[in-house]
Scaffold this active site. Structure first.
Site, PDB file in Angstrom:
ATOM      1  N   GLU A 130     -16.014  29.901  40.845  1.00 26.62           N
ATOM      2  CA  GLU A 130     -15.423  29.589  42.146  1.00 26.62           C
ATOM      3  C   GLU A 130     -13.910  29.773  42.080  1.00 26.62           C
ATOM      4  OE1 GLU A 130     -18.286  26.826  44.470  1.00 26.62           O
ATOM      5  OE2 GLU A 130     -16.838  25.585  43.416  1.00 26.62           O
ATOM      6  N   HIS A 160     -15.976  20.741  39.095  1.00 29.15           N
ATOM      7  CA  HIS A 160     -15.552  21.443  40.317  1.00 29.15           C
ATOM      8  C   HIS A 160     -14.020  21.439  40.368  1.00 29.15           C
ATOM      9  CE1 HIS A 160     -14.918  22.416  44.526  1.00 29.15           C
ATOM     10  NE2 HIS A 160     -16.159  22.882  44.540  1.00 29.15           N
ATOM     11  N   GLU A 210     -12.029  20.897  42.691  1.00 25.78           N
ATOM     12  CA  GLU A 210     -11.455  19.751  43.410  1.00 25.78           C
ATOM     13  C   GLU A 210     -11.390  18.522  42.517  1.00 25.78           C
ATOM     14  OE1 GLU A 210     -14.097  20.003  46.748  1.00 25.78           O
ATOM     15  OE2 GLU A 210     -13.107  21.842  47.383  1.00 25.78           O
ATOM     16  N   LYS A 214     -19.832  18.213  49.339  1.00 23.56           N
ATOM     17  CA  LYS A 214     -18.556  17.518  49.139  1.00 23.56           C
ATOM     18  C   LYS A 214     -18.633  16.122  49.780  1.00 23.56           C
ATOM     19  CE  LYS A 214     -16.535  21.998  48.646  1.00 23.56           C
ATOM     20  NZ  LYS A 214     -15.366  22.852  48.671  1.00 23.56           N
ATOM     21  N   GLY A 227     -12.907  27.100  50.727  1.00 23.66           N
ATOM     22  CA  GLY A 227     -12.536  26.464  51.985  1.00 23.66           C
ATOM     23  C   GLY A 227     -11.431  27.184  52.738  1.00 23.66           C
ATOM     24  N   SER A 282     -16.185  30.253  50.170  1.00 24.17           N
ATOM     25  CA  SER A 282     -16.344  30.829  51.517  1.00 24.17           C
ATOM     26  C   SER A 282     -17.574  31.722  51.666  1.00 24.17           C
ATOM     27  CB  SER A 282     -15.068  31.584  51.924  1.00 24.17           C
ATOM     28  OG  SER A 282     -13.964  30.700  51.944  1.00 24.17           O
ATOM     29  N   ASN A 291     -23.089  22.519  48.347  1.00 24.32           N
ATOM     30  CA  ASN A 291     -22.242  21.420  47.886  1.00 24.32           C
ATOM     31  C   ASN A 291     -21.636  20.784  49.133  1.00 24.32           C
ATOM     32  OD1 ASN A 291     -20.357  19.695  46.831  1.00 24.32           O
ATOM     33  ND2 ASN A 291     -19.023  21.298  45.998  1.00 24.32           N
TER      34      ASN A 291
END
Ligand code: 13P
Length: 248
Positions: A166, A94, A96, A11, A172, A212, A9
């Site tokens: 996730e 996701h 985010e 992003k 991250g 991660s 991904n």
């Protein structure tokens, strides 16, 4: 038999020239692996990647889509537009997007249903915050995301959906979930799918871990029974690192 599926991904990273350079390097490295893979890229890179990966077996995914067929939705992209480019996958929900763009279980559900009308396979994300983990509501929360996001989706369609677990606190941050923590939740997700769809369907669903994932921890994560793949953020930006993960 579930074939491992490791997706990147990107992003909001990489211009077209950068995407093309990655694709040329990665396509050379990727020959001869049993693991299925895809890169989920910004909209502007999709055409470049579809062309660059043609005939390699490497898939291409989007990171979001709108649930309407078409209409006055400034800034949005439809399923038909993604199908037209020839993408194989689309990430939905996701964390985010839930955090910064008001994505809810309800919109996740609408997006999944729209994607399932065509050939693009959805990758549905779920996962708890650190606060939810620490207060012990992590399993209830992930269950509610699954039940809300998958509401009204048939057993046959469920087999097309990839679930990505996730945990938000591991994204991250460099703080990976331990293989045991990841396995525990992925097993819980599979059990929830058994309750919702029965064993035969739940057995076929690919469940990824994301947060991660790096070359150094990919083996331990991929060796867990209920983890069938990974959704890789930062480490998917470098062809060599991403290939090391696929070669876990
Ligand atoms: P990182 O691998 O950078 O932690 O990102 C994970 C992720 O959000 C993949 O969707």
């Amino acid at each position: 038999m579930r074939i491992p599926f490791i997706a990147g991904n990107w992003k909001m990273f990489k211009t077209r020239a950068e995407a093309k350079a990655f694709a040329e390097e990665f396509a050379k490295l990727y020959t001869g692996t049993d693991v299925k893979t895809a890169i989920c890229a910004p909209y502007t890179d999709l055409q470049t990647l579809v062309e660059a990966f043609a005939g390699t077996g490497i898939g291409v995914g989007a990171q979001n889509v709108h649930f309407a067929d078409e209409g006055a939705y400034t800034g949005e992209v439809s399923v038909k537009m993604l199908e037209d480019i020839g993408v194989d996958y689309c990430i939905v929900g996701h964390s985010e997007r839930r955090q910064y763009f008001a994505e809810t279980d309800e919109t996740v559900n609408l997006k999944l249903k729209k994607l399932l009308e065509g050939p693009i396979r959805p990758i549905m994300c779920c996962g708890e915050s650190l606060e939810q983990r620490d207060s012990g509501v992590l399993f209830d929360f992930v269950k509610s995301q699954l039940e809300g996001g998958l509401a009204g989706i048939s057993a046959e369609d469920m087999k097309k959906i990839v679930i990505a677990y996730e945990p938000i606190w591991a994204i991250g941050t460099g703080r990976t979930a331990t293989p045991e923590q990841a396995e525990e939740m992925c097993a819980f997700i599979r059990n929830t799918l058994i309750d919702m769809y029965g064993e035969e369907v739940a057995d076929e669903v690919i469940i990824q871990y994301g947060g991660s994932v790096k070359p150094a921890n990919a083996t331990d994560i991929m060796n867990q029974d209920e983890i069938d793949g990974a959704l890789v953020g930062g480490a998917s930006l470098k062809a060599e690192d991403f290939m090391k993960i696929i070669d876990f």
